[in-house]
Enzyme design. Structure first.
Site, PDB file in Angstrom:
ATOM      1  N   ARG A 161      40.208  12.363 -16.919  1.00 32.59           N
ATOM      2  CA  ARG A 161      39.376  12.468 -18.118  1.00 32.59           C
ATOM      3  C   ARG A 161      37.944  12.871 -17.783  1.00 32.59           C
ATOM      4  NH1 ARG A 161      39.976   6.827 -20.866  1.00 32.59           N
ATOM      5  NH2 ARG A 161      39.668   6.274 -18.682  1.00 32.59           N
ATOM      6  N   PHE A 205      49.299   9.994 -30.753  1.00 35.70           N
ATOM      7  CA  PHE A 205      48.888  10.298 -32.124  1.00 35.70           C
ATOM      8  C   PHE A 205      48.678  11.796 -32.318  1.00 35.70           C
ATOM      9  CE2 PHE A 205      47.162   6.069 -30.894  1.00 35.70           C
ATOM     10  CZ  PHE A 205      48.284   5.386 -31.326  1.00 35.70           C
ATOM     11  N   GLU A 225      44.635  12.012 -38.073  1.00 35.75           N
ATOM     12  CA  GLU A 225      45.114  13.023 -37.122  1.00 35.75           C
ATOM     13  C   GLU A 225      45.685  14.264 -37.789  1.00 35.75           C
ATOM     14  OE1 GLU A 225      45.855   9.732 -36.890  1.00 35.75           O
ATOM     15  OE2 GLU A 225      44.465   9.285 -35.260  1.00 35.75           O
ATOM     16  N   ARG A 235      44.921   9.643 -17.430  1.00 38.28           N
ATOM     17  CA  ARG A 235      43.968   8.591 -17.079  1.00 38.28           C
ATOM     18  C   ARG A 235      44.476   7.786 -15.880  1.00 38.28           C
ATOM     19  NH1 ARG A 235      42.681   5.203 -21.731  1.00 38.28           N
ATOM     20  NH2 ARG A 235      41.812   3.550 -20.492  1.00 38.28           N
ATOM     21  N   SER A 248      36.732   7.151 -25.821  1.00 36.03           N
ATOM     22  CA  SER A 248      37.927   7.156 -24.971  1.00 36.03           C
ATOM     23  C   SER A 248      38.218   8.538 -24.412  1.00 36.03           C
ATOM     24  CB  SER A 248      39.143   6.630 -25.749  1.00 36.03           C
ATOM     25  OG  SER A 248      39.375   7.408 -26.891  1.00 36.03           O
TER      26      SER A 248
END
Lengths: 314, 282
Positions: A13, A86, A61, A170, A40
């Site tokens: 990330r 999502f 979304e 991540r 995030s």
């Protein structure tokens, strides 16, 4: 058994966020669309430097994907950043209709994919994306293995002028991509050229495949290792070479095996050069556990990769 | 051509008369198009016709011979099943030849049952599944603001499709961002595929709902060109604008008007003759 090697590990990330800022400085058409995921997605610095070009639609979304498609219509290059489950699941019809079918150059960046949200449970595991996105035509599906490939994927996508879906991991992983190796979309990266058995994998599991191959080599089994960083379009040539030149193929993926990477490889193999295969990956909704516990639980430990490969060649 | 205002009359009366004439011709084109294909959504095509005619021949800026002109106003037909109405309007606006309407829904045609931007330049978004048009319109409007362009975005929605939650995600965000270059027009014919909207999942009070999301909302007669143009032409007031256009599903043909079964029923040969007769003398 997980990693036995002590080496530096990385969270992709960080390179994702840095690369987007770098790109945005060079090209004012680069924008980011997100769903309350500024923190995030590591986008605070982007927001600070380009406040107008970070479009945060809130927890919505379906609208997020549509807005990105509309921005592409207006000549922008939108990177959509959102937690994997999502992005691919919640808004799948928008991904199909608004992005793929419209052929809008939107880059869908699935943060924290696979089982990386571990203990948060199956609702937060993005394990179906390989199957779902692979079923859509006209989307390039990328699964970078480490920071270098993550950066290369972003730079490629920004210029591709077509729909792209990519994972941004991540789960902390070591570097596995040689520094000067080119990132050729649609072409597998051959990390080892063995002759007995082939390990085909992608994303965070590349490092485990390399560890497994070292153990297999110690046992006298010459192991080929392919990093399939592009799941669509698939490198059929590399897969067929593996099928004809080695005695079996083990695939491993941080994804549901129904319709995923292993299934994609099997489709090629069974039609053109049937060979023995073992398909390792997630098989059901996960129990509670950390990401690394879950990878082992689903047979993606180095030990089980070795065992699976050994069964094919003995 | 840039917009179509140039072909309209000089005074308001001429302009309104011209729009009515165009609308009558469009409805006849729709009947013929659907008759040839033996498929289509005639009820919704007729309710939305006057809205489309107002936009394409009275309000929007575009160049049909240069459909990708960067400064064009964007138009999205979110209720994509009413493609026969849109194609008829686009043919008249010069995007393609009138006789090509005969290709509607034929094998491999560029005029599919739902609009496709890959096949027909001038379509901004492939629509069909409901609830997609407004979010894309929000993106177009956001892009125009970012690029500091004055072009506007118009999205035509069916009333039934407002039952899709994605519209309200988009409405909420457009209101929050004060997208004063975005206009939604709801074709409020009060019928959806299987029944009345209010008997299925009620939408009223519709203007209040939009206002509570930060929009300027107007309710008017969707078959009255004067009312339509007045609101469409009025400057924005720092908010996105929505028109709740009260319409009649099947408007213009007596045996189709307000009949739920005519959502996608195809007229018989005799009914076609009758429909054209009514439309010709309207």
């Amino acid at each position: 058994m997980t990693s036995s090697l002590q080496q530096e590990t990385f969270d992709c990330r960080k390179i994702f966020a840095e690369t987007l800022i770098e790109l945005a400085r060079q090209n004012e058409r680069i924008v980011v669309v997100c769903n309350d995921s500024v923190g995030s997605s590591n986008l605070n610095d982007f927001k600070k430097e380009f406040p107008d070009r970070l479009i945060n639609v809130g927890i919505a979304e379906q609208n997020m994907i549509g807005v990105a498609a509309g921005l592409a219509n207006s000549g922008f290059i939108p990177f959509v950043s959102c937690a994997g489950p999502f992005l691919s699941g919640r808004a799948l019809e928008q991904v199909k209709a608004d992005v793929a079918y419209n052929m809008y150059p939107v880059i869908l960046c699935a943060q924290s994919p696979g089982v990386s949200y571990g203990e948060l449970g199956p609702t937060h595991h993005s394990i179906e994306d390989f199957s779902w996105i692979r079923a859509l035509t006209d989307i390039t599906l990328l699964s970078p293995a480490d920071p270098k490939q993550t950066k290369d994927a972003i730079l490629w996508a920004a210029k591709a002028n077509k729909p792209v879906y990519m994972r941004v991991n991540r789960f902390k992983i070591p570097k596995t991509t040689p520094e000067h190796s080119p990132f050729e979309v649609g072409k597998a990266l051959v990390l080892k050229k063995g002759k007995d058995v082939t390990l085909i994998t992608t994303g965070i599991l590349v490092s485990r495949a390399l560890e497994a191959s070292s153990i297999l080599e110690e046992q006298g089994i010459s192991t080929r290792v392919l990093n399939i960083h592009t799941i669509n379009p698939l490198d059929k040539e590399a897969i067929l070479a593996a099928a004809s030149e080695t005695r079996g193929i083990v695939t491993m993926e941080e994804a549901i095996t129904t319709g995923g990477l292993g299934a994609a490889v099997a489709e090629v193999v069974v039609e053109h050069h049937p060979t023995k295969m073992r398909i390792l990956g997630v098989s059901h909704f996960a129990p509670t556990g950390s990401a690394s516990f879950l990878l082992d639980h689903f047979g993606l430990s180095v030990e089980n990769i070795v065992k699976s490969a050994y069964e094919l060649v003995r | 051509m840039t917009g179509m205002q140039g072909v309209l009359g000089k005074n308001d009366k001429d302009r309104l008369l011209k729009l009515s004439q165009i609308a009558a011709e469009i409805r006849i084109d729709i009947v013929n198009t659907i008759a040839a294909a033996k498929m289509g959504h005639i009820g919704g095509d007729f309710s939305v016709t006057d809205i489309l005619v107002s936009l394409f021949f009275g309000v929007m800026n575009y160049k049909s011979q240069e459909p990708h002109w960067a400064d064009r106003d964007r138009f999205i037909l979110s209720k994509g099943h009413c493609s026969a109405a849109l194609y008829s309007v686009m043919a008249k606006a010069g995007y393609f030849k009138h006789e090509q309407l005969g290709e509607f829904m034929q094998p491999l045609s560029f005029l599919g049952g739902h609009p496709n931007r890959r096949k027909l330049a001038g379509i901004e978004a492939n629509t069909g599944p409901l609830g997609h048009g407004l979010p894309i319109g929000v993106g177009c409007a956001t892009g125009a603001k970012l690029a500091k362009k004055t072009c506007r975005t118009f999205v035509v929605l069916g009333d039934g499709e407002l039952q899709e939650g994605s519209n309200w995600e988009a409405a909420m965000y457009a209101g929050h961002r004060k997208l004063e270059n975005l206009m939604a027009i709801v074709d409020r014919n009060r019928l959806q595929q299987g029944a009345g909207t209010e008997d299925t999942n009620a939408l009223d009070p519709l203007p209040d709902k939009w206002r509570s999301f930060g929009w300027d909302a107007y309710e008017l007669d969707g078959h009255n060109f004067q009312e339509l143009l007045e609101v469409m032409d009025a400057p924005f007031t720092g908010k996105p604008k929505v028109i709740i256009a009260n319409t009649i599903k099947g408007k213009g043909v007596s045996f189709i008007e307000n009949r739920v079964e005519w959502h996608h029923k195809v007229p018989s040969a005799e009914q076609n003759v009758q429909a054209i007769k009514e439309l010709t003398h309207s």
